[in-house]
Scaffold this motif. Sequence first.
Motif, short mmCIF file in Angstrom:
data_model
loop_
_atom_site.label_atom_id
_atom_site.label_comp_id
_atom_site.label_asym_id
_atom_site.label_seq_id
_atom_site.Cartn_x
_atom_site.Cartn_y
_atom_site.Cartn_z
N ALA A 1 0.82 -1.21 0.00
CA ALA A 1 0.00 0.00 0.00
C ALA A 1 0.85 1.27 0.00
CB ALA A 1 -0.93 0.00 1.21
N PRO B 1 3.30 3.67 -1.81
CA PRO B 1 3.84 3.96 -3.14
C PRO B 1 5.36 4.02 -3.14
CG PRO B 1 2.11 5.52 -2.56
CD PRO B 1 2.41 4.73 -1.33
N VAL C 1 7.53 6.08 -4.21
CA VAL C 1 8.13 7.34 -3.78
C VAL C 1 8.12 7.44 -2.25
CG1 VAL C 1 7.87 9.83 -3.81
CG2 VAL C 1 7.43 8.53 -5.87
N ILE C 2 6.97 7.12 -1.66
CA ILE C 2 6.84 7.22 -0.21
C ILE C 2 7.76 6.21 0.46
CG2 ILE C 2 5.21 7.21 1.71
CD1 ILE C 2 4.42 9.27 -0.30
N ILE D 1 11.21 7.56 0.36
CA ILE D 1 11.40 8.64 1.35
C ILE D 1 11.58 8.03 2.74
CG2 ILE D 1 10.27 10.56 2.53
CD1 ILE D 1 8.92 11.30 -0.10
N MET D 2 10.68 7.08 3.08
CA MET D 2 10.74 6.45 4.38
C MET D 2 12.08 5.75 4.63
SD MET D 2 7.22 4.57 5.14
CE MET D 2 7.85 2.95 5.42
N PHE E 1 15.05 7.98 5.13
CA PHE E 1 15.24 8.41 6.52
C PHE E 1 15.82 7.27 7.36
CE2 PHE E 1 11.79 11.64 5.61
CZ PHE E 1 12.62 12.73 5.74
N ILE F 1 6.75 1.04 8.92
CA ILE F 1 5.45 1.70 9.04
C ILE F 1 5.24 2.18 10.47
CG2 ILE F 1 2.96 1.36 8.81
CD1 ILE F 1 3.55 -0.59 6.54
N TRP G 1 7.63 3.01 12.52
CA TRP G 1 8.51 4.18 12.66
C TRP G 1 7.83 5.44 12.11
CZ3 TRP G 1 10.48 7.33 8.79
CH2 TRP G 1 11.43 8.29 9.22
N LEU G 2 7.16 5.27 10.98
CA LEU G 2 6.46 6.40 10.37
C LEU G 2 5.39 6.92 11.32
CD1 LEU G 2 6.56 7.83 7.59
CD2 LEU G 2 4.65 6.40 6.89
N ILE H 1 12.54 14.34 16.72
CA ILE H 1 12.81 13.21 15.83
C ILE H 1 14.19 12.63 16.12
CG2 ILE H 1 13.15 12.52 13.43
CD1 ILE H 1 11.04 14.51 12.63
N LEU I 1 4.71 15.07 -2.32
CA LEU I 1 5.63 14.73 -1.24
C LEU I 1 7.06 14.61 -1.77
CD1 LEU I 1 3.55 12.16 0.83
CD2 LEU I 1 4.30 14.43 1.54
N TYR I 2 7.18 14.10 -2.98
CA TYR I 2 8.51 14.04 -3.61
C TYR I 2 9.09 15.44 -3.72
CZ TYR I 2 11.79 14.08 -7.48
OH TYR I 2 12.88 14.32 -8.27
N ASN J 1 10.08 16.71 -0.37
CA ASN J 1 11.26 15.99 0.12
C ASN J 1 12.53 16.53 -0.50
OD1 ASN J 1 12.50 13.73 1.61
ND2 ASN J 1 12.96 12.98 -0.45
N ILE K 1 13.93 19.69 1.28
CA ILE K 1 14.22 19.67 2.72
C ILE K 1 15.51 20.39 3.07
CG2 ILE K 1 14.89 18.13 4.62
CD1 ILE K 1 12.74 16.26 3.85
N ARG L 1 10.68 18.64 6.73
CA ARG L 1 10.95 17.24 7.01
C ARG L 1 9.83 16.58 7.81
NH1 ARG L 1 16.33 16.05 10.05
NH2 ARG L 1 15.03 16.51 11.85
N VAL M 1 6.82 16.10 5.63
CA VAL M 1 6.95 14.97 4.69
C VAL M 1 6.61 13.67 5.41
CG1 VAL M 1 8.62 13.58 3.42
CG2 VAL M 1 8.59 16.05 3.11
N ILE M 2 7.08 13.54 6.65
CA ILE M 2 6.84 12.29 7.39
C ILE M 2 5.36 12.12 7.73
CG2 ILE M 2 7.33 11.12 9.58
CD1 ILE M 2 10.21 12.23 9.29
N ALA N 1 3.49 11.44 4.54
CA ALA N 1 3.65 10.06 4.06
C ALA N 1 2.68 9.15 4.78
CB ALA N 1 5.09 9.60 4.26
N SER O 1 -0.81 9.73 3.56
CA SER O 1 -1.04 9.31 2.18
C SER O 1 -1.12 7.80 2.01
CB SER O 1 0.06 9.86 1.27
OG SER O 1 1.23 9.10 1.43
N ILE O 2 -0.58 7.03 2.97
CA ILE O 2 -0.71 5.58 2.79
C ILE O 2 -1.97 5.04 3.46
CG2 ILE O 2 1.74 5.18 2.48
CD1 ILE O 2 1.91 4.11 5.26
#
Lengths: 309, 310
Positions: A137, A139, A141-142, A145-146, A149, B54, B56-57, B68, B261-262, B265, B268, B275, B278-279, B282, B285-286
């Motif tokens: 689920a 993408p 790009v995401i 990015i994740m 980090f 996920i 961590w996000l 952070i 988001l790209y 990012n 940044i 930053r 973006v987190i 993200a 968005s999921i």
Amino acid sequence: MTVISTPAEAPKAPPATRKNRSSGAQRRAVALFIAPFAILFLAFYAIPIVYAVVQSLLTVEREGTFGRPRQVFGGFVQYEQVFQNTAFWESVGRVLLFGAIQVPVMLGLALLFALLLDSPLLKGKKFFRLAFFAPYAVPGVIAAIMWGFLYSPSLSPFGAVTSNIDFLSGNLVLWAIANIVTWVYVGYNMLIIYSSLLAIPTEIYEAARLDGASNIQIAWRIKIPLVIPAIILTAVFSIIGTLQLLAEPQTLRSFSSAINSTFTPNLAVYTTASVPNYNLAAAFSVVLALATFILSFIFLKSTQRKVTQ
Amino acid sequence: MTAAPATAPKRQRGGRPTANSADTRTRGPRQSVMSRSAAMLIMGVFTLYFLTPIWWLLTTSTKTGGEITSTAPLWFTADSLGTFFGNLGRLFSYGDGLFGRWLLNSALYAGVGALIGTIIAAMCGYALAKYEFRGREAIFNIVLSGVLVPATALALPLFLIFSQVNLTNTMWAVFLPSLVSPFGVYLARIYAAASVPGELLEAARLDGSGEIRTFFTVSTRLMAPALVTIFLFQFVAIWNNFFLPLIMLRDQDLFPVTLGLYAWNSQISQIPELRSLVIVGALVSILPLIIAFLALQRFWSSGLGAGSVK
């Protein structure tokens, strides 16, 4: 009497006309069913492909240094440039190496997980199925990015690892990307293989067990051969995906200086198109599409032969 | 391996309610404890691999920019909830609500695009499966080769064509091409051939139902799992598509959320406050996709195998 004779006559005539009418109606229905897709396919698949081929055969000429540019037929000039472009071929070599390692690892894991899900050994199958599929689920790009980090020494929760190993350095960044792609797609491939395992009738296993086959023998001799079509499907999609790599490396560029503007073939296309040299970029696209097509096709054909033998 | 020859298990398949009891039965006296723990261990380790990023996000979304790096990365802080809502507020207010706009765009591109695309693909696949006509195999073969054409190879020529008719940097440039799904046609054909009986269509004809009406009232119901699968695949494909919007769109207001988001990012280093946006972005968005997958799970998991069974 006439009351009886009318129904006797009636069935004769109407079926003939009804049949004719319905086959005409069927033909119209087929046209109606197919037309929307056909039109869109022509407009957004077929015509762009033809257009790319045409563009790749054109070249820009200028009258004098500051003259107006105009497009003229250049034959295979662009393709000569493509073949002389070492950066492009390095990028092709890079993704081929990537694919040769990442695709088997990913599909091997997907097959292992699917077999475990299908075995009587596991509890909580539903949970594992969802947990493994969840990254799909996210993408590309995401995900990039994740993981960008997560790989960065200053931000990563695994500081002890990332401060010793720089995943974003020149040697490792390709495998850092491989990890991201694997993370996203293993679960998806697992589910395709798993659902094809579910389609195998259980009687086969019972027969094998009566013959004294162990779980591992059943997996190796029965399950795996029967899910080969599913594995082939996932392999073809993975090959196509590998040669298309773009979002992950492009996104990771803001984390790693080791990724240049021609790191993957698609990045090279994008870079060339933004120069802009559309004709050369079109030639890259054509070569790339052909390569993908041929690789997938060869893979399909060679494996199909093996399966039927 | 030392796996003892197992007792013949007669098991129920799939995630049906009876699956658990079947499992208990098959565990048998010597369904070796070793291999069961090995299997659970493998799956457990990989669960960590798949879910930690996920997680961590999620935890990082509840932190301020400074926190952070200064707090435990995989756990919450004392004021997590407040910070999270603060972050959310900043996310949706930054740049005049640009992020909300991006989410809406993605929903439009992927939601409406996949919906229309699914209907179109289903109609075509159904016609290829259920009607005899000249050129049927030829059409199917063309569609099949379309499956093998990488979408990114199409992006550049599409850009060139759209720029000639002044459609680049419009929503149409991203929306229209994503309506086409050759794989959807392929799935629909296989599934229609297997699940829509010809006798039923004959019966519908005798009842005087037109072909189109039969398709929309009877056949689509039988094809429902395949339709959900096609919809989800196409939804994900459009939602994830990067190259096409990247090459087509200049105007930030038209971006889908991934491209937005790209873009954030990559800024940044100039605007560090982006930053944490973006987190959080993200994470937000999921969520729609995870919710869609959970909600439609029962449908797609039964339709998923259709493409691979020949």
